[in-house]
Write a protein that holds these residues in place. Structure first.
Motif, PDB file in Angstrom:
ATOM      1  N   UNK A  32       0.842  -1.197   0.000  1.00 26.18           N
ATOM      2  CA  UNK A  32       0.000   0.000   0.000  1.00 26.18           C
ATOM      3  C   UNK A  32       0.877   1.247   0.000  1.00 26.18           C
ATOM      4  N   UNK A  34       3.709   1.508  -1.345  1.00 27.61           N
ATOM      5  CA  UNK A  34       4.218   1.664  -2.693  1.00 27.61           C
ATOM      6  C   UNK A  34       3.154   2.273  -3.606  1.00 27.61           C
ATOM      7  N   UNK A  35       1.915   1.828  -3.427  1.00 31.03           N
ATOM      8  CA  UNK A  35       0.841   2.391  -4.250  1.00 31.03           C
ATOM      9  C   UNK A  35       0.665   3.877  -3.967  1.00 31.03           C
ATOM     10  N   UNK A  36       0.776   4.244  -2.731  1.00 31.79           N
ATOM     11  CA  UNK A  36       0.674   5.663  -2.411  1.00 31.79           C
ATOM     12  C   UNK A  36       1.806   6.453  -3.047  1.00 31.79           C
TER      13      UNK A  36
END
Lengths: 102, 613, 177
Positions: A32, A34-36
């Motif tokens: 998550x 990394x997604x942010x």
């Protein structure tokens, strides 16, 4: 379209960026986080396109092209790293990965 | 043809460099091959030099290396008459000394390194000889100092050799400080460093004293003049061929050569200083040679004396006479050193004269050449040394410098004294030790150079002088010599003959009176002690201990206090310590999120700083 | 007052991003991310950058996010148990508001953003290669003239990433030192 000014687009980009930043600071799941990070990147590209459009120049758009390319490469490598890390440690929680402590 | 000559000079200069590189890279182990290779190169240089000399024409060549706002720095050759003379002397003497070294260094395991060092030295000294500007001279000057350092410390595992090489180098550096200041001054005053340009410079009529005085500092260091003469005797710690080549014939003469080159830059006060200190040194060193028991140290003092004589000639305003004496001196002094080397080698590395004796019968060829060279040293009429030394004495007399003439006469007397002493102790009488008993003549590689240098050149000096006269800058000397009334009734000849009779024969008799010990020491220990000349070193030591060390300690204390203490510990250490205390625990938990938080805070601050202020 | 379409898509993006940040389930977060990226692509369209918008959907929302989903499902993280951590969420929102306030101030009240007008709709193609036009051909013109070097380097970068990923994923857990 004539009513949305540069500031509006930049505001949106800024808020998205900040949201991504919050996610990086608050979330513990590495994926998550990394997604942010990618969200932050996307927000930056939005700002770039806005500037490019309002200054009537193509340079910003070409830079966005490159940013997308680099982001794709980066995601691939980063995810491979996370997978390797998971194989080593069995977890993707960031508070379990504290070997850099003093 | 000038261009042919130029390429000959290129070969002369770079052949030794190539030989050195080749030796250093490939021949370190193959000592024997390195020896012959280096010697072949040296003879090659000598041959090429003869070709250049045979043409009898000047060589001028220059290439510009850098240009800084109107000042041009370059590399070039100026082979005028003076340079050709020096070239002949250097290349010829060096070639024979190389051959001598082949035999002398036979048992030495580090021969390869030695011969590479000799080749480097050849490159350096030839660079000084052919240089056409001050900067190039200085570069090669330093190179010569380095080669000397390397060669003196050939046996670097011996403490005294390492110490001696350091002493030589450091003393030279002290002189070179003045040298480079002189170069800078020259550049700022005249805007050029080229010898030819300086000579023709319109302002060359009124040279400030400083220029000559500073350039003279280099001469003081390199040619071991007062007060920088202390390194020469210690430099005898190097192998004998090194002493012969570097510290008798060429390197120390480089200073004289340089002064002769830039003689137009020397103000009268400078010349006066050189003359006085030179004459004084000549007398003093000659007497000090009587108090040395090591044969090489005695010869070193003899070299100091002769360098003083050369300095005196320079100071009297006759650079050509100085150069001539330098040439003659190179030949007979090299012979003397090589002869000493042969003796040392024959007595299995015994260097104490008191333990030699009776070698005349055991080493006849060495003895013959040694005697010939000694007689030349003592300026026996019509031998090589006589022409130059007596010419200088004449110049002093006719210039009306009574004191200088007196000192030089004293030097002449001293020369005969120590020469007689040396002959008596080494060659005559009975053997004083085991080694002397078992002495034998040296191999042909060592005796041939002795014969060539000693018999041929020391004796045939007159012939040499007349052949060199048309080829060299000695051209102006002939009329000057005639003008000085160079005939048998001259005062200098009187002095010379008196010294010979009194000094030489007297010494032969006197030193034979006591066996196994120095007669002077037995008769008058106080005089002997005085002549041992340890006070100069003592003076330097006092200065280093009392003055320099105190200053250095003060500076070190300040450095510790101010730089280490205040700046280092307090400021440099304090800030991180304070910050670390404040943020210590939370900073280094190991959690990436915390780091990210700090990054965000930092960048916000930065953004505020850049945008809002 | 900005246009309706802009407000709609902006709200979509922000809402989806909030979902991304606040949801406990990684797959839900991924879905939120996709939606946010679609919203950003829509904003690209509103800014007349059609080519980039399509590129964003294809590459970013399409390929990159699908890759993310693959990895999330591969790593098979278990469902988090227990009640929803409202306290942490509140802390997160507080941080967000703080930062958002800074951003607002930077972009609105500090006067750093110049008040330019959007102007007329840009042409499809223009003689001046540097001018903002909507055709994909303009990208080609610039990429292969002014930005040729970055293009080549980007190619290299992709190659390097490819090699890196292959070598990183080859290692066996047992044989890793």
């Amino acid at each position: 379209m004539e009513n949305t000014g540069l500031a509006h687009h930049l505001l949106l980009a800024g808020l998205l960026f900040v949201l991504g930043l919050t996610g990086v600071l608050v979330r513990r799941n590495l994926l998550v986080v990394y997604m942010c990070l990618e969200l932050m990147l996307a927000a930056a590209t939005l700002a770039l396109v806005a500037f490019s459009r309002f200054n009537r120049t193509m340079d910003g758009a070409v830079l966005v092209f490159f940013v997308i390319t680099v982001a794709a490469a980066e995601v691939a490598v980063g995810l491979a790293l996370i997978v390797a890390l998971f194989r080593q440690r069995g977890t993707v929680r960031s508070d379990a990965l504290t070997t850099l402590r003093d | 043809m000038p261009s042919d000559l130029t390429s000959l000079v290129h070969w002369i200069l770079f052949l030794p460099l190539g030989a050195a590189a080749f030796s250093a890279l490939f021949l370190r182990r193959a000592g024997g091959f390195a020896a012959w290779f280096s010697t072949a190169a040296a003879f090659g240089i000598a041959g090429l030099s003869l070709c250049v000399l045979a043409q009898g024409a000047d060589v001028r060549w220059h290439v510009e290396l850098a240009k800084f706002g109107g000042v041009s720095l370059g590399f070039g050759y100026l082979l005028d008459a003076q340079a050709r003379l020096m070239l002949f002397v250097v290349s010829f003497v060096a070639a024979w000394i190389h051959l001598f070294s082949v035999g002398y260094m036979q048992e030495d395991a580090a021969r390869g390194r030695f011969f590479a060092g000799l080749s480097v030295f050849m490159f350096s000294i030839l660079g000084i000889v052919v240089a056409d500007n001050l900067l190039m001279t200085f570069v090669f000057w330093e190179l010569v100092g380095f080669s000397s350092y390397m060669l003196i410390a050939h046996h670097f595992d011996k403490d005294f050799a390492a110490a001696a090489s350091k002493k030589a180098f450091i003393t030279n550096r002290v002189g070179d400080l003045g040298f480079i200041l002189g170069i800078a001054l020259c550049l700022s005053l005249y805007g050029t460093l080229d010898f030819a340009a300086l000579k023709d410079h319109p302002a060359a009529k009124a040279i400030p004293v400083a220029v000559g005085a500073l350039l003279m500092c280099g001469f003081l260091g390199k040619s071991a003049q007062f007060p920088l003469h202390v390194w020469l005797t210690d430099a005898m710690a190097g192998p004998t061929p090194v002493s012969a080549l570097i510290h008798a014939a060429t390197m120390v003469a480089a200073g004289v050569y340089f002064m002769a080159r830039v003689s137009f830059l020397l103000a009268p006060e400078v010349l006066q200083f050189i003359a006085v200190s030179g004459a004084g040194m000549a007398a003093l060193a000659g007497l000090c040679a009587l108090a040395q028991t090591d044969i090489k140290k005695s010869l070193a003092y003899s070299t100091l004396a002769h360098l003083g004589i050369m300095g005196c000639a320079l100071g009297l305003g006759h650079p050509e006479l100085a150069l001539m004496h330098m040439a003659m001196h190179a030949f007979f002094k090299a012979t003397l050193f090589l002869g000493a080397g042969s003796v040392i080698h024959g007595c299995h590395h015994e260097q104490d004269m008191l333990r030699m004796g009776g070698l005349l019968k055991k080493m006849p060829l060495t003895a013959a050449t040694f005697v010939a060279a000694t007689l030349s040293n003592c300026a026996v009429p019509f031998l090589a040394g006589w022409y130059s030394k007596d010419a200088i004495l004449e110049a002093a007399w006719h210039g009306g410098h009574g004191a200088l003439f007196a000192f030089l006469s004293l030097a002449a007397l001293a020369t005969c004294l120590y020469s007689g002493r040396m002959l008596r102790l080494v060659f005559l009488g009975e053997a004083n030790s085991e080694e002397a008993e078992r002495a034998h003549e040296s191999p042909w590689t060592m005796t041939l150079p002795l014969v060539v240098l000693g018999l041929v050149y020391s004796v045939a000096g007159g012939f040499l002088a007349s052949t060199l006269l048309p080829a060299g800058s000695l051209q102006p000397i002939k009329p000057a010599l005639d003008a000085l009334g160079f005939h048998l009734a001259a005062p200098s000849t009187v002095v010379g003959l008196l010294s010979l009779v009194l000094g030489f024969l007297g010494a032969l008799k006197f030193y034979g009176s006591v066996r196994g010990a120095d007669a002077l020491r037995v008769v008058s220990p106080r005089t002997y002690h005085l002549l041992e000349h340890r006070w100069m070193d003592g003076l330097y030591r006092w200065y280093l201990d009392a003055v320099q060390r105190r200053v250095a300690e003060l500076v070190a204390f300040l450095d510790l206090l101010l730089i280490n203490g205040v700046a280092g510990r307090w400021v440099g250490g304090g800030v991180p310590a304070v910050l670390g205390y404040l943020t210590g625990r939370s900073f280094h938990r190991g959690q990436a999120r915390a780091y990210a938080l700090w990054i965000v805070i930092g960048s916000l601050f930065l953004a505020w700083f850049l945008i809002a202020r | 007052m900005p246009d309706g379409l802009f407000i709609f898509f902006a709200a979509l993006s922000l809402g989806a991003a909030l979902l991304l940040v606040l949801s406990r389930n990684a797959v839900t977060s991924a879905m939120g991310m996709i939606l946010a990226l679609v919203g950003v692509a829509a904003d690209f369209f509103l800014l007349d950058a059609y080519f980039l918008g399509v590129l964003q959907v294809l590459v970013y929302a399409g390929a990159v996010m699908v890759l993310f989903l693959f990895i999330i499902m591969l790593l098979d993280t278990e469902d988090p148990k227990g009640a929803y951590p409202w306290k942490t969420a509140a802390l997160g929102l507080a941080v967000f508001f703080l930062l958002a306030a800074s951003v607002l101030w930077l972009f609105h009240w500090s006067g750093a953003v110049p008040a330019v007008k959007a102007g007329a709709t840009p042409a499809e193609l223009s003689t001046n290669p540097a001018e903002f036009v909507t055709a994909a051909k303009a990208f080609g013109r610039l990429l292969y003239s002014k930005y040729l070097l970055p293009l080549e380097i980007a190619g290299f970068l992709l190659l390097v990433a490819l090699i890196g990923v292959v070598s990183l994923s080859k290692a066996n857990p047992e044989s890793q030192a």
